[in-house]
Design a protein around this motif. Structure first.
Motif, PDB file in Angstrom:
ATOM      1  N   MET A  65       0.823  -1.208   0.000  1.00 20.37           N
ATOM      2  CA  MET A  65       0.000   0.000   0.000  1.00 20.37           C
ATOM      3  C   MET A  65       0.861   1.264   0.000  1.00 20.37           C
ATOM      4  O   MET A  65       1.919   1.287   0.610  1.00 20.37           O
ATOM      5  N   LEU A  66       0.378   2.271  -0.701  1.00 19.32           N
ATOM      6  CA  LEU A  66       1.077   3.558  -0.722  1.00 19.32           C
ATOM      7  C   LEU A  66       0.243   4.569   0.074  1.00 19.32           C
ATOM      8  O   LEU A  66      -0.941   4.728  -0.206  1.00 19.32           O
ATOM      9  N   SER A  67       0.857   5.190   1.058  1.00 19.87           N
ATOM     10  CA  SER A  67       0.110   6.211   1.818  1.00 19.87           C
ATOM     11  C   SER A  67       0.811   7.548   1.718  1.00 19.87           C
ATOM     12  O   SER A  67       2.027   7.635   1.911  1.00 19.87           O
ATOM     13  N   VAL A  68       0.018   8.537   1.424  1.00 14.17           N
ATOM     14  CA  VAL A  68       0.530   9.903   1.376  1.00 14.17           C
ATOM     15  C   VAL A  68      -0.083  10.621   2.574  1.00 14.17           C
ATOM     16  O   VAL A  68      -1.304  10.645   2.726  1.00 14.17           O
ATOM     17  N   GLU A  69       0.768  11.143   3.425  1.00 18.74           N
ATOM     18  CA  GLU A  69       0.256  11.678   4.689  1.00 18.74           C
ATOM     19  C   GLU A  69       0.657  13.126   4.908  1.00 18.74           C
ATOM     20  O   GLU A  69       1.844  13.451   4.973  1.00 18.74           O
ATOM     21  N   GLU A  70      -0.362  13.974   4.964  1.00 16.62           N
ATOM     22  CA  GLU A  70      -0.184  15.380   5.390  1.00 16.62           C
ATOM     23  C   GLU A  70       0.888  16.128   4.614  1.00 16.62           C
ATOM     24  O   GLU A  70       1.726  16.809   5.196  1.00 16.62           O
ATOM     25  N   ILE A  71       0.861  15.972   3.278  1.00 14.94           N
ATOM     26  CA  ILE A  71       1.907  16.596   2.456  1.00 14.94           C
ATOM     27  C   ILE A  71       1.611  18.069   2.163  1.00 14.94           C
ATOM     28  O   ILE A  71       0.513  18.416   1.715  1.00 14.94           O
ATOM     29  N   ASP A  72       2.601  18.909   2.379  1.00 14.87           N
ATOM     30  CA  ASP A  72       2.606  20.279   1.857  1.00 14.87           C
ATOM     31  C   ASP A  72       3.823  20.377   0.947  1.00 14.87           C
ATOM     32  O   ASP A  72       4.867  19.803   1.265  1.00 14.87           O
ATOM     33  N   ALA A  73       3.695  21.091  -0.176  1.00 16.35           N
ATOM     34  CA  ALA A  73       4.871  21.265  -1.029  1.00 16.35           C
ATOM     35  C   ALA A  73       4.903  22.683  -1.584  1.00 16.35           C
ATOM     36  O   ALA A  73       3.854  23.301  -1.820  1.00 16.35           O
ATOM     37  N   TYR A  74       6.077  23.183  -1.777  1.00 13.26           N
ATOM     38  CA  TYR A  74       6.297  24.562  -2.243  1.00 13.26           C
ATOM     39  C   TYR A  74       7.171  24.583  -3.483  1.00 13.26           C
ATOM     40  O   TYR A  74       8.033  23.717  -3.641  1.00 13.26           O
ATOM     41  N   TYR A  75       6.988  25.574  -4.339  1.00 13.34           N
ATOM     42  CA  TYR A  75       8.016  25.984  -5.300  1.00 13.34           C
ATOM     43  C   TYR A  75       8.467  27.350  -4.812  1.00 13.34           C
ATOM     44  O   TYR A  75       7.651  28.282  -4.793  1.00 13.34           O
ATOM     45  N   GLY A  76       9.686  27.465  -4.394  1.00 17.48           N
ATOM     46  CA  GLY A  76      10.135  28.719  -3.777  1.00 17.48           C
ATOM     47  C   GLY A  76       9.307  28.951  -2.529  1.00 17.48           C
ATOM     48  O   GLY A  76       9.202  28.075  -1.675  1.00 17.48           O
ATOM     49  N   ASN A  77       8.658  30.125  -2.476  1.00 18.60           N
ATOM     50  CA  ASN A  77       7.801  30.317  -1.308  1.00 18.60           C
ATOM     51  C   ASN A  77       6.316  30.230  -1.665  1.00 18.60           C
ATOM     52  O   ASN A  77       5.456  30.669  -0.921  1.00 18.60           O
ATOM     53  N   VAL A  78       6.030  29.639  -2.842  1.00 17.90           N
ATOM     54  CA  VAL A  78       4.630  29.465  -3.232  1.00 17.90           C
ATOM     55  C   VAL A  78       4.179  28.046  -2.876  1.00 17.90           C
ATOM     56  O   VAL A  78       4.770  27.065  -3.345  1.00 17.90           O
ATOM     57  N   LYS A  79       3.142  27.963  -2.060  1.00 18.02           N
ATOM     58  CA  LYS A  79       2.628  26.643  -1.664  1.00 18.02           C
ATOM     59  C   LYS A  79       1.791  26.077  -2.815  1.00 18.02           C
ATOM     60  O   LYS A  79       0.870  26.741  -3.292  1.00 18.02           O
ATOM     61  N   VAL A  80       2.118  24.888  -3.285  1.00 22.28           N
ATOM     62  CA  VAL A  80       1.337  24.316  -4.397  1.00 22.28           C
ATOM     63  C   VAL A  80       0.588  23.045  -3.986  1.00 22.28           C
ATOM     64  O   VAL A  80      -0.305  22.604  -4.713  1.00 22.28           O
ATOM     65  N   LEU A  81       0.943  22.465  -2.841  1.00 21.16           N
ATOM     66  CA  LEU A  81       0.158  21.337  -2.326  1.00 21.16           C
ATOM     67  C   LEU A  81      -0.062  21.571  -0.837  1.00 21.16           C
ATOM     68  O   LEU A  81       0.852  21.992  -0.128  1.00 21.16           O
ATOM     69  N   GLU A  82      -1.288  21.305  -0.405  1.00 17.23           N
ATOM     70  CA  GLU A  82      -1.580  21.545   1.007  1.00 17.23           C
ATOM     71  C   GLU A  82      -2.364  20.401   1.615  1.00 17.23           C
ATOM     72  O   GLU A  82      -3.409  19.988   1.080  1.00 17.23           O
ATOM     73  N   LYS A  83      -1.838  19.860   2.690  1.00 19.42           N
ATOM     74  CA  LYS A  83      -2.527  18.821   3.475  1.00 19.42           C
ATOM     75  C   LYS A  83      -3.055  17.677   2.612  1.00 19.42           C
ATOM     76  O   LYS A  83      -4.236  17.344   2.641  1.00 19.42           O
ATOM     77  N   ILE A  84      -2.162  17.111   1.808  1.00 18.41           N
ATOM     78  CA  ILE A  84      -2.583  16.017   0.933  1.00 18.41           C
ATOM     79  C   ILE A  84      -2.514  14.695   1.701  1.00 18.41           C
ATOM     80  O   ILE A  84      -1.462  14.310   2.203  1.00 18.41           O
ATOM     81  N   ASN A  85      -3.662  14.035   1.772  1.00 21.06           N
ATOM     82  CA  ASN A  85      -3.769  12.744   2.457  1.00 21.06           C
ATOM     83  C   ASN A  85      -4.533  11.770   1.583  1.00 21.06           C
ATOM     84  O   ASN A  85      -5.652  12.070   1.179  1.00 21.06           O
ATOM     85  N   PHE A  86      -3.958  10.642   1.288  1.00 24.20           N
ATOM     86  CA  PHE A  86      -4.730   9.583   0.636  1.00 24.20           C
ATOM     87  C   PHE A  86      -3.891   8.311   0.640  1.00 24.20           C
ATOM     88  O   PHE A  86      -2.693   8.331   0.949  1.00 24.20           O
ATOM     89  N   SER A  87      -4.529   7.213   0.336  1.00 20.95           N
ATOM     90  CA  SER A  87      -3.746   5.988   0.177  1.00 20.95           C
ATOM     91  C   SER A  87      -4.231   5.262  -1.070  1.00 20.95           C
ATOM     92  O   SER A  87      -5.374   5.437  -1.507  1.00 20.95           O
ATOM     93  N   ALA A  88      -3.327   4.502  -1.658  1.00 22.62           N
ATOM     94  CA  ALA A  88      -3.671   3.756  -2.871  1.00 22.62           C
ATOM     95  C   ALA A  88      -3.349   2.282  -2.631  1.00 22.62           C
ATOM     96  O   ALA A  88      -2.295   1.961  -2.088  1.00 22.62           O
ATOM     97  N   LYS A  89      -4.303   1.454  -3.021  1.00 24.71           N
ATOM     98  CA  LYS A  89      -4.080   0.017  -2.830  1.00 24.71           C
ATOM     99  C   LYS A  89      -3.894  -0.650  -4.187  1.00 24.71           C
ATOM    100  O   LYS A  89      -4.344  -0.140  -5.208  1.00 24.71           O
ATOM    101  N   GLU A  90      -3.246  -1.819  -4.137  1.00 24.02           N
ATOM    102  CA  GLU A  90      -3.107  -2.552  -5.402  1.00 24.02           C
ATOM    103  C   GLU A  90      -4.493  -3.049  -5.832  1.00 24.02           C
ATOM    104  O   GLU A  90      -5.394  -3.204  -5.030  1.00 24.02           O
ATOM    105  N   GLY A  91      -4.605  -3.247  -7.123  1.00 22.82           N
ATOM    106  CA  GLY A  91      -5.873  -3.764  -7.635  1.00 22.82           C
ATOM    107  C   GLY A  91      -6.867  -2.686  -8.022  1.00 22.82           C
ATOM    108  O   GLY A  91      -7.924  -2.971  -8.556  1.00 22.82           O
ATOM    109  N   LYS A  92      -6.547  -1.429  -7.715  1.00 18.13           N
ATOM    110  CA  LYS A  92      -7.465  -0.348  -8.084  1.00 18.13           C
ATOM    111  C   LYS A  92      -6.705   0.731  -8.818  1.00 18.13           C
ATOM    112  O   LYS A  92      -5.664   1.172  -8.346  1.00 18.13           O
ATOM    113  N   LEU A  93      -7.244   1.136  -9.940  1.00 21.16           N
ATOM    114  CA  LEU A  93      -6.593   2.225 -10.678  1.00 21.16           C
ATOM    115  C   LEU A  93      -7.049   3.546 -10.069  1.00 21.16           C
ATOM    116  O   LEU A  93      -8.248   3.822  -9.976  1.00 21.16           O
TER     117      LEU A  93
END
Ligand code: ADP
Length: 414
Positions: free
Chosen positions: A1-29
């Protein structure tokens, strides 16, 4: 399983991702959708460690990928980017073999086994015939298949694809998407950015809908792909229905409303319809008047159209007769309207109460316009009850018009 937890990401000082949470399981696209600039590509880059998030973690089978080495990660995760550079002249087979690099020891060259893997992957993506061709001489679609074969040759657990079919013609698109589906069935986790919402709906079991770097909705495709979500994120109106052939949701974009004419806007029209009889009516009148509708059964074409046009309506559960509460709500809407229109709808025991509501509208001194295109006897499925009500509507002052044109003329002169 792949879990993405509480991700924030920036380019320079511009926030482009905020509070990203999800998980992906095998068998599902899992598809990622969202407008341009909403952060889809950046999200894939964070998952594949090309970009480091400012906070949050990406876990692959509970291992933090930030702690994995490049080669170790490449044995577990492969990426098919949006654009593949072809500046060097390699053969397609050489390109696919490069996918084996993370599995080789230092200074080791590819062996027979690697060659077998590469051949198998080219067969999977249907590009074995291109093996000896120079990569810079391939068409966009051919190149894409080779790049996907290279990703598969890494024998990853997770495959990330950024708009994998954007350069392909429809036949190649379907071929690649069918392949992705088979790969997920074979226990690969596939996460792909989709540009085309209908393709996403057809092939993905789950979707992430992004807007301005945030997840607006994540879950089963039918939960995410709603007219409300699409309007909120893409600012377009859509009619979403299940395609009987593919059984997937299919989106139709409804053209934007013209500027309303202020004078007519003050006229409120309540439309009683069903079975698709009100769809054109709602489309035609919604541009100029304040429209309400009811009682419409969910799943009915009229329901979808009213929803897509954001028309205020009273609706009832599919296949249930109109209940007392809905009937009363409908009467309330009728009381707030100036004109009531009864569309050329079939009448059964499920919606007969809508005709009683029309009688009540006449008693309330509303103008009731009845589109009498098909004789009521031919669309009366109530053993004559609807026909009787039509008689009293006529006697009590209901205005019968023969079709939509006559109706529109009449409204013009109101
Ligand atoms: P999408 O894939 O949904 O179109 P992106 O993830 O490419 O969106 O972009 C998200 C936001 O980050 C956009 O506002 C975009 O302009 C910005 N962006 C993307 N790449 C860079 C970069 N290399 N440097 C600075 N800003 C970037």
């Amino acid at each position: 399983m792949l879990s993405v937890e509480e991700i924030d990401a920036y380019y320079g000082n511009v926030k482009v991702l905020e509070k990203i949470n999800f998980s992906a399981k095998e068998g599902k696209l899992l598809g990622i959708i969202g407008p341009n600039g909403s952060g889809k590509t950046t999200l894939l880059k964070v998952i594949s460690k090309i970009i480091k998030p400012s906070v949050g973690t990406v876990l692959l089978n509970e291992f933090d990928i930030s702690k994995m080495g490049k080669r170790e990660l490449a044995r577990k995760m492969a990426v098919v980017p949006q654009e593949s550079s072809t500046s060097f002249s390699f053969t397609a087979m050489e390109i696919v073999l490069m996918g084996r690099t993370p599995h080789l020891k230092r200074f080791e060259t590819e062996g027979l086994e690697d060659l077998e893997v590469a051949k198998r992957c080219m067969k999977l993506t249907n590009c074995s015939n291109l093996a000896e061709r120079q990569i810079d001489e391939l068409s966009g679609g051919e190149l894409q298949k080779v790049i996907i074969a290279r990703a598969l040759a890494q024998e990853p657990k997770v495959l990330l694809m950024d708009e994998p079919t954007s350069h392909l013609d429809i036949k190649n698109q379907i071929e690649i998407l069918e392949l992705m589906k088979r790969l997920t069935d074979d226990r690969l986790i596939v996460i792909a950015v989709f540009h085309d919402l209908n393709m996403a709906s057809r092939y993905c079991e789950e979707l992430i809908l992004l807007k301005e770097g945030k997840i607006v909705s994540f879950g089963r495709t039918e939960e995410v792909l709603t007219s409300e979500n699409i309007r909120n994120v893409f600012d377009i109106s859509t009619s979403i229905k299940r395609d009987p052939l593919t059984n997937s949701l299919s989106l139709m974009v409804i053209p934007k409303k013209k500027e309303k004419e202020k004078i007519k806007e003050s006229l409120r029209i309540h439309i009683i319809c069903g079975g698709g009889s009100g769809s054109i009516l709602m489309h035609s009148l919604d541009e100029e008047y304040e429209i309400t509708a009811g009682v419409i059964h969910e799943l009915d074409t009229d329901f979808e159209v009213a929803k897509a046009l954001s028309i205020d309506m009273v609706s009832e559960a599919p296949f249930s007769p109109i209940g007392d509460e809905r009937y009363e709500e409908n009467l309330d809407m009728i009381r707030r309207s100036d004109i009531v229109i009864i569309a050329n709808m079939p009448v059964g025991f499920g919606n007969i109460k809508n005709l009683y509501a029309a009688i009540s509208a006449i008693e309330d001194k509303k103008e009731v316009l009845i589109i009498d295109e098909t004789p009521i006897e031919e669309r009366d499925f109530t053993d004559g009850e609807a026909t009787e009500i039509f008689k009293s509507l006529r006697e009590d002052g209901g205005i019968f018009v023969k079709d939509m044109h006559e109706l529109l003329d009449r409204l013009e002169n109101y």
